[in-house]
Design a protein around this motif. Structure first.
Motif, PDB file in Angstrom:
ATOM      1  N   SER A  90     -45.306 -15.031  41.894  1.00 56.33           N
ATOM      2  CA  SER A  90     -46.716 -14.964  42.295  1.00 56.33           C
ATOM      3  C   SER A  90     -47.347 -16.350  42.265  1.00 56.33           C
ATOM      4  CB  SER A  90     -47.479 -14.010  41.378  1.00 56.33           C
ATOM      5  OG  SER A  90     -47.499 -14.495  40.041  1.00 56.33           O
ATOM      6  N   LEU A  91     -46.936 -17.206  41.317  1.00 56.02           N
ATOM      7  CA  LEU A  91     -47.476 -18.560  41.232  1.00 56.02           C
ATOM      8  C   LEU A  91     -47.115 -19.365  42.474  1.00 56.02           C
ATOM      9  CD1 LEU A  91     -48.872 -20.817  39.581  1.00 56.02           C
ATOM     10  CD2 LEU A  91     -46.622 -21.346  38.618  1.00 56.02           C
ATOM     11  N   TYR A  92     -45.842 -19.291  42.877  1.00 51.72           N
ATOM     12  CA  TYR A  92     -45.410 -20.072  44.030  1.00 51.72           C
ATOM     13  C   TYR A  92     -45.986 -19.512  45.330  1.00 51.72           C
ATOM     14  CZ  TYR A  92     -42.161 -21.903  40.573  1.00 51.72           C
ATOM     15  OH  TYR A  92     -41.619 -22.463  39.448  1.00 51.72           O
ATOM     16  N   ARG A  93     -46.076 -18.211  45.432  1.00 49.81           N
ATOM     17  CA  ARG A  93     -46.629 -17.626  46.657  1.00 49.81           C
ATOM     18  C   ARG A  93     -48.109 -17.960  46.816  1.00 49.81           C
ATOM     19  NH1 ARG A  93     -43.304 -11.873  46.622  1.00 49.81           N
ATOM     20  NH2 ARG A  93     -41.702 -12.534  48.110  1.00 49.81           N
ATOM     21  N   SER A  94     -48.861 -17.851  45.723  1.00 48.94           N
ATOM     22  CA  SER A  94     -50.281 -18.197  45.822  1.00 48.94           C
ATOM     23  C   SER A  94     -50.459 -19.685  46.067  1.00 48.94           C
ATOM     24  CB  SER A  94     -51.012 -17.778  44.545  1.00 48.94           C
ATOM     25  OG  SER A  94     -50.560 -18.536  43.436  1.00 48.94           O
ATOM     26  N   SER A  95     -49.596 -20.501  45.490  1.00 50.87           N
ATOM     27  CA  SER A  95     -49.685 -21.945  45.714  1.00 50.87           C
ATOM     28  C   SER A  95     -49.375 -22.292  47.169  1.00 50.87           C
ATOM     29  CB  SER A  95     -48.716 -22.677  44.783  1.00 50.87           C
ATOM     30  OG  SER A  95     -49.087 -22.529  43.431  1.00 50.87           O
ATOM     31  N   LEU A  96     -48.456 -21.558  47.773  1.00 52.69           N
ATOM     32  CA  LEU A  96     -48.120 -21.821  49.171  1.00 52.69           C
ATOM     33  C   LEU A  96     -49.286 -21.515  50.109  1.00 52.69           C
ATOM     34  CD1 LEU A  96     -44.438 -20.567  49.266  1.00 52.69           C
ATOM     35  CD2 LEU A  96     -45.225 -22.852  49.922  1.00 52.69           C
ATOM     36  N   GLU A  97     -50.216 -20.661  49.676  1.00 54.29           N
ATOM     37  CA  GLU A  97     -51.402 -20.422  50.491  1.00 54.29           C
ATOM     38  C   GLU A  97     -52.252 -21.688  50.593  1.00 54.29           C
ATOM     39  OE1 GLU A  97     -53.514 -17.143  48.872  1.00 54.29           O
ATOM     40  OE2 GLU A  97     -51.869 -15.717  49.144  1.00 54.29           O
ATOM     41  N   ALA A  98     -52.232 -22.497  49.530  1.00 55.44           N
ATOM     42  CA  ALA A  98     -52.998 -23.746  49.530  1.00 55.44           C
ATOM     43  C   ALA A  98     -52.202 -24.890  50.142  1.00 55.44           C
ATOM     44  CB  ALA A  98     -53.421 -24.104  48.113  1.00 55.44           C
ATOM     45  N   THR A  99     -50.896 -24.919  49.902  1.00 55.15           N
ATOM     46  CA  THR A  99     -50.044 -26.010  50.400  1.00 55.15           C
ATOM     47  C   THR A  99     -48.827 -25.413  51.105  1.00 55.15           C
ATOM     48  OG1 THR A  99     -49.028 -26.085  48.189  1.00 55.15           O
ATOM     49  CG2 THR A  99     -50.760 -27.689  48.663  1.00 55.15           C
ATOM     50  N   PRO A 100     -49.015 -24.898  52.330  1.00 57.84           N
ATOM     51  CA  PRO A 100     -47.920 -24.212  53.028  1.00 57.84           C
ATOM     52  C   PRO A 100     -46.808 -25.130  53.521  1.00 57.84           C
ATOM     53  CG  PRO A 100     -49.860 -24.370  54.436  1.00 57.84           C
ATOM     54  CD  PRO A 100     -50.274 -24.858  53.085  1.00 57.84           C
ATOM     55  N   SER A 101     -47.011 -26.430  53.417  1.00 61.20           N
ATOM     56  CA  SER A 101     -45.986 -27.374  53.877  1.00 61.20           C
ATOM     57  C   SER A 101     -45.182 -27.965  52.727  1.00 61.20           C
ATOM     58  CB  SER A 101     -46.640 -28.502  54.694  1.00 61.20           C
ATOM     59  OG  SER A 101     -47.269 -27.987  55.840  1.00 61.20           O
ATOM     60  N   SER A 102     -45.209 -27.305  51.575  1.00 58.99           N
ATOM     61  CA  SER A 102     -44.514 -27.834  50.397  1.00 58.99           C
ATOM     62  C   SER A 102     -43.089 -27.298  50.331  1.00 58.99           C
ATOM     63  CB  SER A 102     -45.274 -27.446  49.120  1.00 58.99           C
ATOM     64  OG  SER A 102     -44.523 -27.784  47.976  1.00 58.99           O
ATOM     65  N   ALA A 103     -42.127 -28.146  50.601  1.00 55.43           N
ATOM     66  CA  ALA A 103     -40.722 -27.743  50.496  1.00 55.43           C
ATOM     67  C   ALA A 103     -40.326 -27.404  49.061  1.00 55.43           C
ATOM     68  CB  ALA A 103     -39.824 -28.846  51.059  1.00 55.43           C
ATOM     69  N   PRO A 104     -40.762 -28.178  48.038  1.00 53.27           N
ATOM     70  CA  PRO A 104     -40.396 -27.809  46.662  1.00 53.27           C
ATOM     71  C   PRO A 104     -40.896 -26.430  46.249  1.00 53.27           C
ATOM     72  CG  PRO A 104     -41.139 -30.080  46.728  1.00 53.27           C
ATOM     73  CD  PRO A 104     -41.416 -29.495  48.077  1.00 53.27           C
TER      74      PRO A 104
END
Length: 607
Positions: free
Chosen positions: A411-425
């Motif tokens: 859930s942490l990584y999925r919600s973070s991807l909403e803010a930074t969808p271009s983050s490969a890490p």
């Protein structure tokens, strides 16, 4: 006619917040932090916690802690920028705190999180004490403290164990500033000693300890705002000398130990845009991310960059103007500017931007907002205070929403991807956790997204190969492993995984050199010796296989697998006594192992 004397006004009665004993406010602060962050105690290890804590055996040995973290720098590398950005850090107090938690709590994350919450509460208590010593009205000081403790932008620094260096550094910075004020009040040399060692401890926690110089200057100016004569006395600047002494000492230590920061060009054009991004995240953290490297503005001359620079100049001008009218607000804005400046491209940072960089800076912005609202003129004051109250309530809601994300890495990584969808890490870490919970198809999608964003992401190819192998897609796994090795031929783990896959698919002629290559790359990896021993045994090379199993035992004496394999070899080659001894060793390491028990019964029955 006799002159009339102005009647003296009786002193106004103290506000009720000033009459409460200090322990009441300590209890309020502790309770407030526990209410806000209590759910974090259930959160697992995430992200860098796995490498820095879970897979870091050095923390379990005080001798290793000393030799690894106190007597030497820690090298870091970056997935976000070029290999040239590698450098090292020296934060021994940070590592000591993790080691202490490791000894107290084992590998239970709740204990580590409790330490972070305790540090956050301590920082709140020290901040309140500092503001009161600066003669800031009690109600404003309390409001600043409680509001800062609840800012959602600080969730990363508090909820993430690996971000502890920032709360730890602020703890010692506040201690140093309080010691400075005590010296200004009493001129006692012992308080200078406290200033010196507190500053040194801040620097030994994180490089942000260097901020003590502008912070001390701000505190001295605020302290002397109605004591102009104090500034004319050289003794008022002596605490700065203690700070400089601590900085010089740490500089020499870093030089002796060979600590070198990440190298790279400064990003002057992105400085002002980065600052405004940090300000926006502090005030309106609509979407939050644990990985902000892709948020870094480009370092190019552009119209947005020029406008941002103009806004920065206006920000500095506002500080100068406010100093005459509302010095506490001006000091808060200056604190924010000083604290965030190192993270805006002025100094090269291997990880770009991050929300945790605002933990120290947000103190100043909170003080500025409370001071501006409290010192506004009616009726603007009522409006300003109402807006601050609404903003505070919204911030608490946003904090609780964000903290719920920390309950699960996925859930942490999925919600973070909403803010930074271009983050490969972020996609890489999402893929790892999806794979570990058995969601292989989703894990493959996550790894492929990481590779789409960064085609040279070697670790993503390697992990994609592991996922394909678990799915039984061995051909796809081999292609992924080979692509990973094309990018990094010296990756021992991927080399071993490819060797195991080749052995599983019957390609022993290719598997054997791959196993030997893995051993050359990682000569202390017991697994490579064990797997090569199995292959050699199946080929009939029993003597060499026995040597491989013994090498594995020598390198990892607590692993029952090589003992068991060597016991099988001795059993089938007619050496039952050696086989029995090894099976008994297997039972010591893995009690009630069914295969070992069955083989022991067979050997004893044959006698």
């Amino acid at each position: 006619m006799a002159q009339q004397r102005a009647a003296k006004r009786p002193p106004s009665p103290p506000h009720w917040t000033e009459t409460l004993p200090s322990w009441i406010w300590l209890l309020v602060i502790a309770s407030w932090v526990l209410v806000l962050y209590g759910r974090v105690l259930q959160a697992p290890f995430v992200y860098d916690d796995l490498d820095q804590i879970v897979r870091n055996p050095n923390l379990a040995s005080w001798h290793n802690v000393f030799t690894r973290f106190l007597a030497a720098p820690v090298t870091f590398s970056s997935e976000f920028r070029s290999a040239a950005s590698t450098g090292s850090s020296y934060r021994p107090l940070y590592w000591l705190s993790l080691a202490l938690d490791r000894h107290l709590w084992g590998l239970h994350p709740a204990g580590f999180h409790l330490t972070n919450l305790f540090l956050h509460a301590l920082n709140g208590a020290l901040l309140l004490h500092l503001l009161r010593r600066l003669r800031i009205p009690s109600l404003a000081a309390i409001a600043t403290t409680l509001l800062w403790l609840s800012l959602p932008i600080n969730s990363e620094a508090v909820a993430w164990i690996s971000a502890r260096a920032y709360p730890l550094c602020l703890f010692f910075l506040l201690l140093s500033l309080i010691a400075t004020l005590r010296y200004l009040d009493h001129r006692r040399p012992l308080t200078l000693v406290a200033t010196f060692f507190s500053t040194a401890a801040a620097l030994l926690s994180h490089e942000s300890g260097i901020l003590i110089l502008p912070f001390s200057a701000l505190v001295i100016l605020l302290y002397s705002r109605d004591k102009l004569s104090s500034l004319k006395q050289p003794s008022a600047l002596i605490p700065l000398g203690a700070d400089l002494g601590a900085i010089a000492m740490l500089f020499v230590i870093r030089l002796i130990l060979g600590v070198h920061s990440a190298t790279g060009a400064s990003a002057l054009w992105s400085f002002a845009p980065s600052l405004w991004k940090y300000l926006a995240w502090t005030i309106l953290p609509l979407r939050m991310s644990v990985e902000r490297s892709t948020s870094t503005p480009p370092n190019v001359a552009s119209l947005p960059a020029i406008l941002a620079i103009a806004g920065l100049l206006a920000f500095i001008a506002a500080i100068v103007v406010l100093w005459k009218r509302t010095p506490t607000a001006a000091a808060g804005l200056a604190w924010f500017l000083f604290a965030v400046a190192p993270f805006c491209g002025l100094i090269f940072l291997y990880q770009g931007m991050a929300e945790r960089f605002l933990y120290i800076a947000s103190v100043g912005m909170t003080l500025a907002l409370i001071s501006l609202a409290a010192n506004a003129r009616p009726p603007a004051k009522a409006v300003a205070l109402s807006l601050v109250a609404l903003w505070s309530v919204w911030g608490i809601f946003r904090l609780e929403t964000r903290l719920s994300d920390w309950s699960s890495p996925i859930s942490l990584y999925r919600s973070s991807l909403e803010a930074t969808p271009s983050s490969a890490p972020l996609y890489f870490n999402l893929g790892f956790n999806l794979r570990e919970e058995g969601s292989f198809t989703e894990a493959v999608d996550a790894y492929q997204n990481a590779i789409r964003i960064n085609p040279d992401y070697q670790r993503a190819y390697s992990s994609l190969g592991e996922t394909y192998a678990r799915m039984g897609r061995l051909y796809d796994a081999r292609l992924a492993y080979q692509q990973a090795l094309n990018l990094n031929p010296d990756d021992a783990g991927t080399t071993l995984n490819l060797a195991v896959l080749l052995h599983q698919t019957g390609k022993d002629l290719e598997a054997e050199p791959a196993f030997r290559r893995a051993i050359d790359l990682a000569p202390n990896d017991a697994a490579a010796y064990t797997d090569l021993g199995v292959l050699l045994y199946q080929q009939g090379h029993t003597d060499e296989a026995a040597k491989m199993f013994q090498n594995a035992i020598d390198r990892r004496s607590t692993d029952p697998t090589p003992y068991f394999n060597l016991a099988i070899l001795y059993q089938q080659s007619g050496r039952p006594d050696r086989a029995l001894a090894l099976y008994r060793k297997v039972l010591e390491l893995h009690p009630n192992d069914p295969e070992a028990l069955a083989n022991i019964q067979r050997l004893q029955g044959s006698h």
